[in-house]
Design an enzyme around this catalytic site. Structure first.
Site, PDB file in Angstrom:
ATOM      1  N   ASP A 100       0.814  -1.220   0.000  1.00  0.00           N
ATOM      2  CA  ASP A 100       0.000   0.000   0.000  1.00  0.00           C
ATOM      3  C   ASP A 100       0.848   1.271   0.000  1.00  0.00           C
ATOM      4  OD1 ASP A 100      -2.105  -1.721   0.239  1.00  0.00           O
ATOM      5  OD2 ASP A 100      -2.998  -0.743   1.986  1.00  0.00           O
ATOM      6  N   HIS A 116       3.892  -2.010   3.302  1.00  0.00           N
ATOM      7  CA  HIS A 116       3.844  -0.664   2.718  1.00  0.00           C
ATOM      8  C   HIS A 116       5.129  -0.317   1.956  1.00  0.00           C
ATOM      9  CE1 HIS A 116       0.730  -0.654   5.781  1.00  0.00           C
ATOM     10  NE2 HIS A 116       0.161   0.333   5.125  1.00  0.00           N
TER      11      HIS A 116
HETATM   12 ZN   LIG Z   1      -2.703   3.226   3.286  1.00  0.00          ZN
END
Ligand SMILES: [Zn+2]
Length: 275
Positions: free
Chosen positions: A83, A227
């Protein structure tokens, strides 16, 4: 067409309000607070309220409509998802690792970061599945449907301008799938996606700990969340070096335990076959 479960939460809300009201009414009417009926009404109201709040804030939300977060399968397969990118230089490093390991993953990109790094976004999209992660990563927990729609639309526009593709997967920031978020995303033709295991890697824990957290929580059919960027404070402020260092180790350990890697759409197909 709305999902058949789109109205389930209204029943839960009815029980929450009705239970609390009934318990309150009985108490006001002078009935003993500890009577079985009053306690049952209060208990049902509290349980329904608790469920509603939990579901609102959960990446595995069920009550407000379909959120895919894990495939029902016994097969040792997992979907790696990343993400908050694209974000230089971490996204490039991740692309190299995934290339070396011959893995196709899924990236939930933030529109604003895509605008900053259009070439990098296009590179990701040429080799991996891309999903919409809003335009600038707001928390949408109490937002009106119009705000949710706007975030999705602008995210979509930025991703399309850079990559030429239009994602059909959506992951809400922080995993907070409230009823208005799920309904709006569905209305626009998106499938909502959560995750089954993550590593709190935005806090930059040591890479060994990131790896341990993922391996401890992963199950057949799971969806991992890591991430490669940092909401809209992308490069130069973001530091995802710990995550990037953990990824090859996670992949090797999963392979050693017999896991294969699928994209999210592939994992969703597998889930649909199992029904
Ligand atoms: Zn996010």
């Amino acid at each position: 067409m709305r999902h058949p479960r789109a109205h389930a939460w209204e029943i839960a809300a009815g029980i929450a309000v009705g239970g609390a009201a009934l318990a309150g009414f009985r108490t006001v009417a002078g009935r003993p607070i500890r009577s079985a009926s009053t306690l049952t009404a209060a208990g049902a109201g509290m349980a329904a309220s608790g469920l509603m709040v939990y579901e609102w804030l959960s990446p595995r939300s069920w009550l407000y409509g379909p959120v895919f977060w894990q495939a029902r399968t016994a097969e040792h397969v997992v979907a790696l998802t990343f993400d908050d990118g694209p974000c230089h230089p971490y996204t490039e490093q991740l692309l190299d690792i995934l290339d070396q390991e011959e893995i196709t993953a899924t990236f939930f990109q933030i529109g604003n970061n895509v605008r900053r790094e259009p070439n990098l976004a296009a590179e990701v999209a040429s080799r991996h599945v891309v999903g919409n992660h809003t335009f600038d990563h707001p928390q949408l927990v109490w937002s009106r449907p119009g705000t949710v729609r706007e975030q999705l639309r602008r995210g979509q526009e930025a991703i399309h301008a850079a990559t030429g593709s239009l994602p059909h997967l959506f992951r809400v920031p922080y995993g907070w799938f409230g009823p208005q978020v799920v309904a709006t995303a569905e209305e626009l033709g998106f499938r909502c996606v959560g995750w089954s295991v993550m590593a709190w890697d935005w806090n930059r824990p040591p890479s060994e700990l990131i790896k341990r957290r993922i391996l401890r929580g992963v199950r057949p059919g799971g969806v991992t969340l890591l991430h490669d960027g940092q909401d809209t404070d992308a490069f130069p402020k973001a530091d995802r070096s710990h995550t990037i260092a953990a990824v090859p180790r996670i992949i090797r350990s999963l392979r050693a335990s017999g896991y294969g890697f699928l994209t999210l759409p592939e994992l969703m197909d597998l889930d649909a076959q199992d029904r």
